[in-house]
Design an enzyme around this catalytic site. Sequence first.
Site, PDB file in Angstrom:
ATOM      1  N   CYS A  77       0.833  -1.206   0.000  1.00  0.00           N
ATOM      2  CA  CYS A  77       0.000   0.000   0.000  1.00  0.00           C
ATOM      3  C   CYS A  77       0.872   1.264   0.000  1.00  0.00           C
ATOM      4  O   CYS A  77       1.574   1.522  -0.967  1.00  0.00           O
ATOM      5  CB  CYS A  77      -0.999  -0.037   1.162  1.00  0.00           C
ATOM      6  SG  CYS A  77      -2.342   1.164   0.994  1.00  0.00           S
ATOM      7  N   HIS A 175      -3.750  -4.927  -0.120  1.00  0.00           N
ATOM      8  CA  HIS A 175      -3.284  -5.498   1.145  1.00  0.00           C
ATOM      9  C   HIS A 175      -3.359  -7.021   1.075  1.00  0.00           C
ATOM     10  O   HIS A 175      -4.433  -7.589   1.278  1.00  0.00           O
ATOM     11  CB  HIS A 175      -4.158  -4.997   2.304  1.00  0.00           C
ATOM     12  CG  HIS A 175      -3.919  -3.574   2.644  1.00  0.00           C
ATOM     13  ND1 HIS A 175      -2.933  -3.169   3.511  1.00  0.00           N
ATOM     14  CD2 HIS A 175      -4.531  -2.445   2.220  1.00  0.00           C
ATOM     15  CE1 HIS A 175      -2.948  -1.855   3.614  1.00  0.00           C
ATOM     16  NE2 HIS A 175      -3.910  -1.395   2.835  1.00  0.00           N
ATOM     17  N   GLU A 177      -2.366  -9.104   3.185  1.00  0.00           N
ATOM     18  CA  GLU A 177      -2.700  -9.619   4.524  1.00  0.00           C
ATOM     19  C   GLU A 177      -4.196  -9.546   4.812  1.00  0.00           C
ATOM     20  O   GLU A 177      -4.673 -10.145   5.778  1.00  0.00           O
ATOM     21  CB  GLU A 177      -1.894  -8.877   5.594  1.00  0.00           C
ATOM     22  CG  GLU A 177      -2.366  -7.494   5.959  1.00  0.00           C
ATOM     23  CD  GLU A 177      -2.005  -6.369   4.994  1.00  0.00           C
ATOM     24  OE1 GLU A 177      -2.290  -5.210   5.330  1.00  0.00           O
ATOM     25  OE2 GLU A 177      -1.440  -6.656   3.905  1.00  0.00           O
TER      26      GLU A 177
END
Length: 193
Positions: A77, A175, A177
């Site tokens: 990001c 993202h 994650e």
Amino acid sequence: MKIVIINYGAGNIQSIKFAIKRLGHEAILSDNVEEILNADKVIFPGVGEASSAMDKLRSSGLDALIPILKQPVLGICLGMQLMCNKSEEGNTKGLGIFDLDVVKFPESVKVPQIGWNEITGLQSNLFSDIAEKSHIYLVHSYYAPIGDETIAESEYAFPYSAALGKDNFYGTQFHPEKSSDVGAKILQNFLEM
């Protein structure tokens, strides 16, 4: 394997640590130059505002360290955006790893772009076993245009770089994650480089 998440006060650190733990690895959070240099993999996270994030990197000397790292480095990001030449956000000079300038979405679209989107044009082993048009999670108001170092695209009114790659450096606007099984596989691919 020694995995270091660069600690410079950026958000989303815990979710990255948990995602790596789910893959069977431990990651440490550090701003120590030796520790970062000796890592097998380095993750450069980022949630926040570009100019204040760069100020934090400069104050700790990490702005000089990151571009000379030789091991695989993944910017996430804002981390990816700071790896570019500059950002319109706060008129910020970046690290110059990727030869692109980050710009704000036009006023004709709602910002930030929040939510799930498709990635296409996958061109790197970062995306091994990832299908075209897989869904990833994004939250951003600024973007990197398509360029020579684009390794994946997404679209929000027009195509932009969802991921960048050059030598040992990788960046994702999304993202991983927070991108479910697709994101976990992308992180695993990075850790296996």
